[in-house]
Design a protein around this motif. Structure first.
Motif, PDB file in Angstrom:
ATOM      1  N   HIS A 161      76.063  91.785 165.533  1.00 11.66           N
ATOM      2  CA  HIS A 161      77.272  92.425 165.014  1.00 11.66           C
ATOM      3  C   HIS A 161      78.035  93.042 166.182  1.00 11.66           C
ATOM      4  O   HIS A 161      77.437  93.535 167.133  1.00 11.66           O
ATOM      5  N   VAL A 162      79.369  92.989 166.042  1.00 16.11           N
ATOM      6  CA  VAL A 162      80.222  93.331 167.184  1.00 16.11           C
ATOM      7  C   VAL A 162      81.171  94.460 166.785  1.00 16.11           C
ATOM      8  O   VAL A 162      81.661  94.500 165.650  1.00 16.11           O
ATOM      9  N   SER A 163      81.431  95.360 167.718  1.00 17.15           N
ATOM     10  CA  SER A 163      82.355  96.464 167.441  1.00 17.15           C
ATOM     11  C   SER A 163      83.787  95.936 167.364  1.00 17.15           C
ATOM     12  O   SER A 163      84.083  94.846 167.868  1.00 17.15           O
ATOM     13  N   ASN A 164      84.679  96.740 166.771  1.00 12.19           N
ATOM     14  CA  ASN A 164      86.066  96.287 166.584  1.00 12.19           C
ATOM     15  C   ASN A 164      86.767  95.982 167.910  1.00 12.19           C
ATOM     16  O   ASN A 164      87.594  95.079 168.001  1.00 12.19           O
ATOM     17  N   ASP A 165      86.421  96.726 168.957  1.00 12.77           N
ATOM     18  CA  ASP A 165      87.075  96.468 170.249  1.00 12.77           C
ATOM     19  C   ASP A 165      86.438  95.287 170.983  1.00 12.77           C
ATOM     20  O   ASP A 165      86.830  94.938 172.092  1.00 12.77           O
ATOM     21  N   GLY A 166      85.431  94.686 170.368  1.00 14.85           N
ATOM     22  CA  GLY A 166      84.806  93.496 170.961  1.00 14.85           C
ATOM     23  C   GLY A 166      83.956  93.794 172.181  1.00 14.85           C
ATOM     24  O   GLY A 166      83.552  92.884 172.907  1.00 14.85           O
ATOM     25  N   ARG A 167      83.637  95.081 172.403  1.00 15.64           N
ATOM     26  CA  ARG A 167      82.915  95.398 173.648  1.00 15.64           C
ATOM     27  C   ARG A 167      81.402  95.489 173.477  1.00 15.64           C
ATOM     28  O   ARG A 167      80.650  95.404 174.431  1.00 15.64           O
TER      29      ARG A 167
ATOM     30  N   VAL B 153      71.023  95.537 172.718  1.00 10.70           N
ATOM     31  CA  VAL B 153      72.475  95.740 172.782  1.00 10.70           C
ATOM     32  C   VAL B 153      73.004  95.194 174.102  1.00 10.70           C
ATOM     33  O   VAL B 153      72.373  95.383 175.148  1.00 10.70           O
ATOM     34  N   VAL B 154      74.167  94.541 174.048  1.00 13.93           N
ATOM     35  CA  VAL B 154      74.865  94.176 175.292  1.00 13.93           C
ATOM     36  C   VAL B 154      76.316  94.662 175.198  1.00 13.93           C
ATOM     37  O   VAL B 154      76.853  94.835 174.105  1.00 13.93           O
ATOM     38  N   ALA B 155      76.915  94.863 176.364  1.00 15.64           N
ATOM     39  CA  ALA B 155      78.331  95.254 176.420  1.00 15.64           C
ATOM     40  C   ALA B 155      79.091  94.193 177.208  1.00 15.64           C
ATOM     41  O   ALA B 155      78.553  93.602 178.152  1.00 15.64           O
ATOM     42  N   SER B 156      80.362  93.983 176.810  1.00 21.04           N
ATOM     43  CA  SER B 156      81.159  92.914 177.416  1.00 21.04           C
ATOM     44  C   SER B 156      81.307  93.092 178.932  1.00 21.04           C
ATOM     45  O   SER B 156      81.331  92.123 179.672  1.00 21.04           O
ATOM     46  N   ASP B 157      81.390  94.337 179.384  1.00 14.48           N
ATOM     47  CA  ASP B 157      81.635  94.571 180.806  1.00 14.48           C
ATOM     48  C   ASP B 157      80.350  94.864 181.580  1.00 14.48           C
ATOM     49  O   ASP B 157      80.391  95.370 182.694  1.00 14.48           O
ATOM     50  N   ARG B 158      79.197  94.589 180.978  1.00 11.83           N
ATOM     51  CA  ARG B 158      77.928  94.815 181.689  1.00 11.83           C
ATOM     52  C   ARG B 158      77.023  93.587 181.555  1.00 11.83           C
ATOM     53  O   ARG B 158      75.997  93.607 180.879  1.00 11.83           O
ATOM     54  N   PRO B 159      77.410  92.496 182.222  1.00 11.74           N
ATOM     55  CA  PRO B 159      76.636  91.256 182.070  1.00 11.74           C
ATOM     56  C   PRO B 159      75.257  91.322 182.704  1.00 11.74           C
ATOM     57  O   PRO B 159      74.453  90.419 182.522  1.00 11.74           O
ATOM     58  N   ASP B 160      75.011  92.401 183.446  1.00 17.23           N
ATOM     59  CA  ASP B 160      73.705  92.491 184.116  1.00 17.23           C
ATOM     60  C   ASP B 160      72.769  93.463 183.407  1.00 17.23           C
ATOM     61  O   ASP B 160      71.796  93.938 183.982  1.00 17.23           O
ATOM     62  N   GLU B 161      73.039  93.786 182.140  1.00 14.12           N
ATOM     63  CA  GLU B 161      72.242  94.828 181.495  1.00 14.12           C
ATOM     64  C   GLU B 161      72.013  94.540 180.007  1.00 14.12           C
ATOM     65  O   GLU B 161      72.908  94.090 179.294  1.00 14.12           O
TER      66      GLU B 161
ATOM     67  N   PHE C 183      80.789 105.765 171.239  1.00 17.99           N
ATOM     68  CA  PHE C 183      80.319 106.625 172.331  1.00 17.99           C
ATOM     69  C   PHE C 183      80.388 105.955 173.701  1.00 17.99           C
ATOM     70  O   PHE C 183      80.081 106.562 174.705  1.00 17.99           O
ATOM     71  N   TYR C 184      80.752 104.695 173.731  1.00 20.82           N
ATOM     72  CA  TYR C 184      80.654 103.948 174.991  1.00 20.82           C
ATOM     73  C   TYR C 184      81.857 104.195 175.893  1.00 20.82           C
ATOM     74  O   TYR C 184      82.983 103.933 175.522  1.00 20.82           O
ATOM     75  N   ARG C 185      81.553 104.733 177.067  1.00 21.03           N
ATOM     76  CA  ARG C 185      82.575 104.778 178.118  1.00 21.03           C
ATOM     77  C   ARG C 185      82.139 103.756 179.173  1.00 21.03           C
ATOM     78  O   ARG C 185      82.540 102.639 179.136  1.00 21.03           O
ATOM     79  N   ASP C 186      81.255 104.212 180.087  1.00 20.37           N
ATOM     80  CA  ASP C 186      80.730 103.202 181.009  1.00 20.37           C
ATOM     81  C   ASP C 186      79.211 103.309 181.152  1.00 20.37           C
ATOM     82  O   ASP C 186      78.640 102.773 182.062  1.00 20.37           O
ATOM     83  N   ASP C 187      78.585 104.043 180.213  1.00 18.64           N
ATOM     84  CA  ASP C 187      77.133 104.199 180.281  1.00 18.64           C
ATOM     85  C   ASP C 187      76.540 103.738 178.939  1.00 18.64           C
ATOM     86  O   ASP C 187      76.553 104.466 177.946  1.00 18.64           O
TER      87      ASP C 187
END
Ligand code: G6P
Length: 609
Positions: A87-93, A159-167, A135-139
């Motif tokens: 499932h994905v957040s509305n901002d797609g991140r 969980v994965v984030a769009s701007d953190r392909p290494d985590e 709650f997601y900013r950059d952490d």
């Protein structure tokens, strides 16, 4: 029941995720999906149906070095493309995969909707995605930690984030999460089978733990956000154990493995000269052993049937009163916990929610619980006060077979142990352990004649329903025979104590009704014969499982078909009589074109109430 797999490393993540999902498919399988962070965006693909459906429709060129994936067994919301995970957040991140149940999801959904979130699915999991995004900013780790703060219920998440392909970040509360450590790569899964092809070095998260994974490092923290260095454990399964080899189905492979799995369960645990057994992990001293006045066993499904078999052994052989209860009923009774009762939680997976909840309820009230478990490191194994691993090796088919026989062996070993500390004579103890040692060879003899059972399964295929009857220790075997048949062939079946038939079910008997009698030549054999007479008098069709006798042909005279099993001590007869029943169900299901290893609506490990 649902399955999670995640990867971060240097290789292409997608094939690793898909392969992991297929290995988890046995857990639950009505939809599946993947999410990969690729060039600053999350690529998500999900589909109702089998994993191959999702795989077949994957967009071309989807590739990345990290990702998460899920196979779902529907609880909140039907099995549709939209309800599939991730499932994905509305901002797609943010993308999330989740096992477990969020109890306060309705309240959280309302809160998030007031914040402007739009929900795309009917699932409880979706609140996780929106909460983490909030709650997601950059952490990402902090965002996950903040989100779980709001959650009431159980979860294993990745969980994965769009701007953190290494985590990849994961967390656990009440639903298993295991980390796999590779060479410049890390894995996460809900079950080691998903990652065992890549690494045998694993870490089991505990409730409250959060883990952050990178290709070449990982960090685990506990519920208080304190860093914890967790033990790295070596999984001792080999990859062949979770592959079908030359067998068409896992179930058939597992039926055939019983010769070895039974032996593995008692190897090194028997002391023939003293006619007793040695069980290392019970954590009971002599005094505590002597103080035991009663035993109580809690379990579900097939494990419940193994517990019922054991209750006869405990009372008959060891002379200790023993009760068995379905775990889901026990836990809601506000049970009375007694300090001189030793409790057992019996579970192949070690994750069944009802059995686990029963265990926790007993412990909350000061009782002591031993686990009888197959999966090493599972929640019940870790939370019980001691126990016995049944060592049957990974069981993949949803219908349990080799775990059943190993559970009986493990409990038999305990019965001899406690019996010998009480009134059981050394001669009886020696006889029992000798008979046990001969069981694997006898299982082998039954398996050599499997073709005969296949012929009979075909013969009775058109039945609308089948009755399974037995007395004494064969009654739970009858229950198990009926459960196997309905689970995988969808033919209705009922297991009954043979003497109970006359109190109602006899009304079902006519010339079309197959009645399977589990009738070894034990002390109740004559009584069972009378029940066969009653069925025959009403023209029922009898299929009997019994022992061969040189002169007595009474069973042959009454039964339309007879399957012979070798002689053994009556306490051990379930280990032999159940095998033709497993084969019977298997062949009936194959003949009817059923999906044997993944029967409809069922899941291997039921982690919801
Ligand atoms: C599910 C499975 C059954 C199993 C039961 C208990 O319903 O489909 O085969 O017997 O759970 O599982 P456990 O892992 O606790 O033995």
């Amino acid at each position: 029941m649902c399955g999670i797999v995640g990867y971060v490393g240097e290789r292409d993540a997608l094939p690793i995720l898909l392969e992991g999902l297929k290995r988890l498919e046995y857990r639950g399988y009505d939809s599946s999906g993947v999410a990969l962070p690729v060039r600053g965006r999350l690529k998500v693909h999900k589909k109702a149906g089998k994993i191959r459906e999702m795989e077949r429709t994957l967009p071309q060129g989807l590739s990345g070095t990290s990702g998460i994936a899920h196979t779902r067994w529907a609880t909140h919301g039907a099995p549709t493309d939209l309800n599939a995970h991730p499932h994905v957040s509305n901002d797609g991140r943010i993308a999330v995969v989740h096992n477990g149940i969020i109890e306060n999801y309705a309240a959280l959904k309302t809160m998030l909707q007031q914040d402007g979130c739009v929900f795309a699915s009917e699932t409880d999991t979706e609140v996780f995605a929106h909460l983490i995004a909030k709650f997601y900013r950059d952490d990402l780790e902090s965002a996950v930690r903040n989100a779980i703060h709001y959650i009431k219920g159980t979860y294993g998440i990745a969980v994965v984030a769009s701007d953190r392909p290494d985590e990849v970040v994961c967390a656990r509360n009440g639903s298993p999460i295991v980390l796999g450590i590779g060479e410049k790569e890390m894995f996460v899964a809900s079950d080691v089978t998903a990652i065992i092809a890549h690494t045998q070095q694993v870490i089991y998260l505990a409730d409250g733990d959060v883990a952050v994974l990178h290709a070449d490092s990982y960090r685990t923290t506990n519920a208080d956000a304190e860093r914890v260095d967790k033990d790295v454990q070596e999984v001792d399964w080999r990859i062949e154990e979770i592959e079908k080899g030359d067998f068409p189905h896992f179930m058939l492979k597992e039926i055939h493995e019983q010769r070895e799995s039974i032996e593995r369960c008692f190897r090194g645990r028997v002391i023939p000269e003293f006619g007793t057994t040695r069980l290392g992990g019970l954590n009971l001293d002599r005094r505590e052993f002597f103080d035991i006045q009663r035993l109580k066993m809690l379990a579900c499904g097939t494990s419940f049937h193994a517990a019922l078999v054991a209750s006869y052994l405990f009372e008959n052989l060891a002379r200790v009163p023993c009760q068995v209860e379905v775990a889901s009923e026990f836990r809601y009774k506000n049970p009375i916990i007694d300090k001189n009762t030793l409790y057992f939680a019996i579970s192949q997976s070690g994750e069944t929610a009802d059995t686990l909840a029963a265990l926790r309820e007993i412990q909350r009230k000061g009782g002591r619980v031993l686990g009888v478990v197959n999966v090493v490191g599972s929640t019940i194994a870790r939370e019980s006060d001691g126990g016995i691993y049944i060592r049957s090796g990974p069981e993949i088919a949803v219908a349990s077979t080799k775990a059943f026989t190993s559970q009986i062996v493990a409990l038999f070993l305990f019965a001899v142990n406690i019996g010998r500390m009480r009134d059981m004579s050394p001669a009886l103890g020696r006889h029992l352990v000798e008979e046990l040692a001969a069981i694997p060879g006898k299982v082998g003899l039954i398996l050599e004649r499997a073709g005969e059972v296949e012929r009979l399964a075909r013969k009775y295929l058109d039945s609308r329903y089948v009755l399974f009857l037995g007395r004494g220790v064969s009654y739970p075997v009858a229950l198990e025979g009926a459960l196997k048949l309905k689970e995988i062939s969808y033919i209705h079946a009922e297991g009954l104590p043979a003497a109970e038939m006359k109190h109602g079910p006899i009304a079902l008997i006519n010339e079309e009704t197959p009645v399977v009698f589990v009738a070894p030549r034990d002390e109740l054999f004559e009584k069972t014969l009378s029940n066969m007479e009653e069925v025959r008098a009403r023209k029922g069709r009898i299929l009997a499982i019994t022992n061969e006798h040189p002169t007595d042909r009474r069973v042959e005279a009454l039964a339309e078909d007879v399957i012979y099993v070798p002689d053994t001590h009556e306490a051990l007869s379930p280990l032999l009589t159940v095998i033709p029943l497993q084969l019977f169900s298997y062949h009936a299901a194959v003949r009817l074109g059923r999906d044997v290893d993944q029967p409809r609506n069922l899941a291997k490990s039921v982690t919801v109430e």
